[in-house]
Design a protein around this motif. Structure first.
Motif, PDB file in Angstrom:
ATOM      1  N   VAL A  47       0.723  -1.061  -0.143  1.00  0.00           N
ATOM      2  CA  VAL A  47       0.214  -0.137  -0.058  1.00  0.00           C
ATOM      3  C   VAL A  47       0.673   1.292   0.259  1.00  0.00           C
ATOM      4  O   VAL A  47       0.626   2.334  -0.862  1.00  0.00           O
ATOM      5  CB  VAL A  47      -0.748  -0.376   0.536  1.00  0.00           C
ATOM      6  N   GLN A  48       2.585   1.428   0.796  1.00  0.00           N
ATOM      7  CA  GLN A  48       2.731   2.271   0.527  1.00  0.00           C
ATOM      8  C   GLN A  48       3.526   1.981  -1.404  1.00  0.00           C
ATOM      9  O   GLN A  48       3.516   3.213  -1.307  1.00  0.00           O
ATOM     10  CB  GLN A  48       4.425   2.059   1.223  1.00  0.00           C
ATOM     11  N   ILE A  49       3.810   1.277  -1.910  1.00  0.00           N
ATOM     12  CA  ILE A  49       3.655   1.793  -3.279  1.00  0.00           C
ATOM     13  C   ILE A  49       2.831   2.443  -3.551  1.00  0.00           C
ATOM     14  O   ILE A  49       3.311   3.331  -4.553  1.00  0.00           O
ATOM     15  CB  ILE A  49       4.404   0.063  -3.753  1.00  0.00           C
ATOM     16  N   LEU A  50       1.987   1.676  -3.720  1.00  0.00           N
ATOM     17  CA  LEU A  50       0.711   2.457  -4.216  1.00  0.00           C
ATOM     18  C   LEU A  50      -0.016   3.888  -3.958  1.00  0.00           C
ATOM     19  O   LEU A  50      -0.277   5.102  -4.609  1.00  0.00           O
ATOM     20  CB  LEU A  50      -1.182   2.313  -3.946  1.00  0.00           C
ATOM     21  N   TYR A  51       0.444   4.936  -2.574  1.00  0.00           N
ATOM     22  CA  TYR A  51       0.692   5.920  -2.338  1.00  0.00           C
ATOM     23  C   TYR A  51       1.991   6.240  -2.714  1.00  0.00           C
ATOM     24  O   TYR A  51       1.019   7.592  -3.527  1.00  0.00           O
ATOM     25  CB  TYR A  51       1.142   5.819  -1.097  1.00  0.00           C
ATOM     26  N   ALA A  52       2.608   5.689  -3.136  1.00  0.00           N
ATOM     27  CA  ALA A  52       3.950   6.850  -4.112  1.00  0.00           C
ATOM     28  C   ALA A  52       3.646   7.581  -5.222  1.00  0.00           C
ATOM     29  O   ALA A  52       3.530   8.024  -5.969  1.00  0.00           O
ATOM     30  CB  ALA A  52       4.934   5.717  -3.535  1.00  0.00           C
ATOM     31  N   MET A  53       2.819   6.093  -5.858  1.00  0.00           N
ATOM     32  CA  MET A  53       2.485   6.016  -7.191  1.00  0.00           C
ATOM     33  C   MET A  53       1.175   7.190  -7.191  1.00  0.00           C
ATOM     34  O   MET A  53       1.172   7.674  -8.206  1.00  0.00           O
ATOM     35  CB  MET A  53       1.840   4.621  -7.664  1.00  0.00           C
ATOM     36  N   ILE A  54       0.334   7.553  -6.268  1.00  0.00           N
ATOM     37  CA  ILE A  54      -0.756   8.644  -6.279  1.00  0.00           C
ATOM     38  C   ILE A  54      -0.034  10.131  -5.510  1.00  0.00           C
ATOM     39  O   ILE A  54      -0.528  11.167  -6.425  1.00  0.00           O
ATOM     40  CB  ILE A  54      -1.708   7.936  -5.174  1.00  0.00           C
ATOM     41  N   THR A  55       0.657  10.062  -4.764  1.00  0.00           N
ATOM     42  CA  THR A  55       1.896  11.007  -4.573  1.00  0.00           C
ATOM     43  C   THR A  55       3.104  11.472  -4.961  1.00  0.00           C
ATOM     44  O   THR A  55       2.710  12.766  -4.803  1.00  0.00           O
ATOM     45  CB  THR A  55       1.285  11.238  -2.842  1.00  0.00           C
ATOM     46  N   ARG A  56       3.509  10.867  -5.490  1.00  0.00           N
ATOM     47  CA  ARG A  56       4.650  10.766  -6.025  1.00  0.00           C
ATOM     48  C   ARG A  56       5.591  11.291  -4.635  1.00  0.00           C
ATOM     49  O   ARG A  56       6.582  12.418  -5.010  1.00  0.00           O
ATOM     50  CB  ARG A  56       4.729  12.183  -6.618  1.00  0.00           C
ATOM     51  N   LYS A  57       5.073  11.090  -3.720  1.00  0.00           N
ATOM     52  CA  LYS A  57       5.586  11.128  -1.810  1.00  0.00           C
ATOM     53  C   LYS A  57       6.972  10.264  -2.008  1.00  0.00           C
ATOM     54  O   LYS A  57       6.462   9.576  -2.039  1.00  0.00           O
ATOM     55  CB  LYS A  57       5.454  11.756  -0.991  1.00  0.00           C
ATOM     56  N   MET A 107      -9.029  -5.426   2.124  1.00  0.00           N
ATOM     57  CA  MET A 107      -8.281  -4.227   3.353  1.00  0.00           C
ATOM     58  C   MET A 107      -9.479  -4.108   4.298  1.00  0.00           C
ATOM     59  O   MET A 107     -10.882  -3.768   4.192  1.00  0.00           O
ATOM     60  CB  MET A 107      -8.025  -2.872   2.315  1.00  0.00           C
ATOM     61  N   ASP A 108      -8.787  -3.692   5.573  1.00  0.00           N
ATOM     62  CA  ASP A 108      -9.802  -2.806   6.047  1.00  0.00           C
ATOM     63  C   ASP A 108     -10.568  -1.104   6.318  1.00  0.00           C
ATOM     64  O   ASP A 108     -11.653  -1.011   6.612  1.00  0.00           O
ATOM     65  CB  ASP A 108      -8.894  -2.849   8.189  1.00  0.00           C
ATOM     66  N   ARG A 109     -10.190  -0.478   5.188  1.00  0.00           N
ATOM     67  CA  ARG A 109     -11.040   0.490   4.453  1.00  0.00           C
ATOM     68  C   ARG A 109     -11.156   0.213   3.404  1.00  0.00           C
ATOM     69  O   ARG A 109     -10.273  -0.678   2.532  1.00  0.00           O
ATOM     70  CB  ARG A 109     -10.387   1.232   5.157  1.00  0.00           C
ATOM     71  N   ASP A 110     -11.698   1.275   2.523  1.00  0.00           N
ATOM     72  CA  ASP A 110     -12.181   1.155   0.933  1.00  0.00           C
ATOM     73  C   ASP A 110     -11.218   2.269   0.852  1.00  0.00           C
ATOM     74  O   ASP A 110     -11.519   3.718   0.231  1.00  0.00           O
ATOM     75  CB  ASP A 110     -12.984   2.653   0.992  1.00  0.00           C
ATOM     76  N   TYR A 111     -10.412   1.701   0.100  1.00  0.00           N
ATOM     77  CA  TYR A 111      -9.119   2.062  -0.705  1.00  0.00           C
ATOM     78  C   TYR A 111      -9.348   3.692  -1.557  1.00  0.00           C
ATOM     79  O   TYR A 111      -8.443   4.405  -1.639  1.00  0.00           O
ATOM     80  CB  TYR A 111      -7.892   1.164  -1.872  1.00  0.00           C
ATOM     81  N   LEU A 112     -10.318   3.439  -2.306  1.00  0.00           N
ATOM     82  CA  LEU A 112     -10.996   4.586  -3.504  1.00  0.00           C
ATOM     83  C   LEU A 112     -11.406   5.732  -2.682  1.00  0.00           C
ATOM     84  O   LEU A 112     -11.720   6.638  -3.615  1.00  0.00           O
ATOM     85  CB  LEU A 112     -11.624   3.729  -3.974  1.00  0.00           C
ATOM     86  N   THR A 113     -11.896   5.478  -1.367  1.00  0.00           N
ATOM     87  CA  THR A 113     -12.588   6.527  -0.738  1.00  0.00           C
ATOM     88  C   THR A 113     -11.813   7.330   0.247  1.00  0.00           C
ATOM     89  O   THR A 113     -12.167   8.613   0.422  1.00  0.00           O
ATOM     90  CB  THR A 113     -14.121   6.313  -0.807  1.00  0.00           C
ATOM     91  N   ILE A 114     -11.229   6.771   0.869  1.00  0.00           N
ATOM     92  CA  ILE A 114     -10.771   6.933   2.078  1.00  0.00           C
ATOM     93  C   ILE A 114      -9.780   8.509   1.681  1.00  0.00           C
ATOM     94  O   ILE A 114      -8.901   8.409   0.601  1.00  0.00           O
ATOM     95  CB  ILE A 114     -10.210   6.315   3.028  1.00  0.00           C
ATOM     96  N   PRO A 115      -9.181   9.086   2.639  1.00  0.00           N
ATOM     97  CA  PRO A 115      -8.479  10.329   2.486  1.00  0.00           C
ATOM     98  C   PRO A 115      -7.390   9.842   2.205  1.00  0.00           C
ATOM     99  O   PRO A 115      -6.817   8.791   2.580  1.00  0.00           O
ATOM    100  CB  PRO A 115      -8.194  10.882   3.791  1.00  0.00           C
ATOM    101  N   VAL A 116      -6.325  10.542   1.171  1.00  0.00           N
ATOM    102  CA  VAL A 116      -5.447   9.923   0.408  1.00  0.00           C
ATOM    103  C   VAL A 116      -4.469   9.358   1.237  1.00  0.00           C
ATOM    104  O   VAL A 116      -3.679   8.216   1.446  1.00  0.00           O
ATOM    105  CB  VAL A 116      -4.919  11.094  -1.002  1.00  0.00           C
ATOM    106  N   ASP A 117      -4.083  10.415   2.479  1.00  0.00           N
ATOM    107  CA  ASP A 117      -2.891   9.881   3.673  1.00  0.00           C
ATOM    108  C   ASP A 117      -3.178   9.272   4.184  1.00  0.00           C
ATOM    109  O   ASP A 117      -2.385   8.816   4.800  1.00  0.00           O
ATOM    110  CB  ASP A 117      -2.433  11.835   4.215  1.00  0.00           C
ATOM    111  N   ASP A 118      -4.241   8.066   4.364  1.00  0.00           N
ATOM    112  CA  ASP A 118      -4.484   7.236   5.559  1.00  0.00           C
ATOM    113  C   ASP A 118      -3.806   5.706   4.858  1.00  0.00           C
ATOM    114  O   ASP A 118      -4.310   5.063   5.009  1.00  0.00           O
ATOM    115  CB  ASP A 118      -6.056   7.098   5.607  1.00  0.00           C
ATOM    116  N   ILE A 119      -4.081   6.116   3.091  1.00  0.00           N
ATOM    117  CA  ILE A 119      -3.669   5.014   2.167  1.00  0.00           C
ATOM    118  C   ILE A 119      -2.347   3.892   3.097  1.00  0.00           C
ATOM    119  O   ILE A 119      -2.427   2.920   3.098  1.00  0.00           O
ATOM    120  CB  ILE A 119      -3.180   5.345   0.438  1.00  0.00           C
ATOM    121  N   PRO A 120      -1.657   4.510   3.244  1.00  0.00           N
ATOM    122  CA  PRO A 120      -0.733   3.952   3.976  1.00  0.00           C
ATOM    123  C   PRO A 120      -0.893   3.541   4.917  1.00  0.00           C
ATOM    124  O   PRO A 120       0.132   1.942   5.873  1.00  0.00           O
ATOM    125  CB  PRO A 120       0.410   5.087   4.322  1.00  0.00           C
TER     126      PRO A 120
END
Length: 162
Positions: A47-57, A107-120
């Motif tokens: 999920v950290q990889i997905l987060y980086a793809m979405i935020t580029r952080k 997953m324990d929460r909805d990847y598509l709707t949670i705040p983006v910073d909660d993805i990790p």
């Protein structure tokens, strides 16, 4: 790291580093690549990889090449269907449809709707491979009246919270 890219190649080079959005928009199926172990000592999961793809952080919070950020849907497609295509397995993997193998996670929460910073913070509660449950976290197992299954690992917090 982004700082190294910026120092060695300048802003133009940084913009070309993993041009995921440009590739996606051009119809190029670029999948998720992982060249390091996803282990407890790295504190780095899928999920950290997905987060980086979405935020580029990066881990340090710096954003590198934000114009190449993917949407959540595009990142998910890159991690599933495009990876199956790259492995020549798109007829059996990558999406949930007959006659595919039903590899999936809960997953324990909805990847598509949670705040983006909660993805990790997303935790994987269940994993199925070929339609067979391979991992079931204790919290979901209790809810379903089943025994936990698979490796039980510490994901950085009390198991009762996920």
């Amino acid at each position: 790291t982004g700082e190294m890219l910026l120092r060695n190649y300048g802003e133009r080079g940084v913009k070309q580093f993993l041009p995921r959005k440009s590739l996606y928009d051009a119809g190029v199926m670029n999948s998720v690549e992982i060249d390091r172990p996803l282990a407890d000592y790295t504190k780095f999961g899928y999920v950290q990889i997905l987060y980086a793809m979405i935020t580029r952080k990066e881990k340090n919070g710096n954003t590198i090449g934000p114009q190449e950020a993917l949407t959540r849907g595009a990142a998910l497609k890159s991690a599933t269907l495009f990876g199956a295509y790259g492995a020549y397995k798109e007829k059996v993997l990558g999406s949930l449809e007959p006659p595919k193998w039903a590899d999936l996670i809960v997953m324990d929460r909805d990847y598509l709707t949670i705040p983006v910073d909660d993805i990790p913070k997303i935790r994987i509660l269940m994993t199925m491979v070929g339609g067979k449950m391979e991992h079931l976290a204790p919290s979901l197992a209790r809810e379903w009246g089943l025994p936990p299954k698979g490796a039980q690992v510490d994901l950085g917090g009390p198991a009762s919270q996920w």
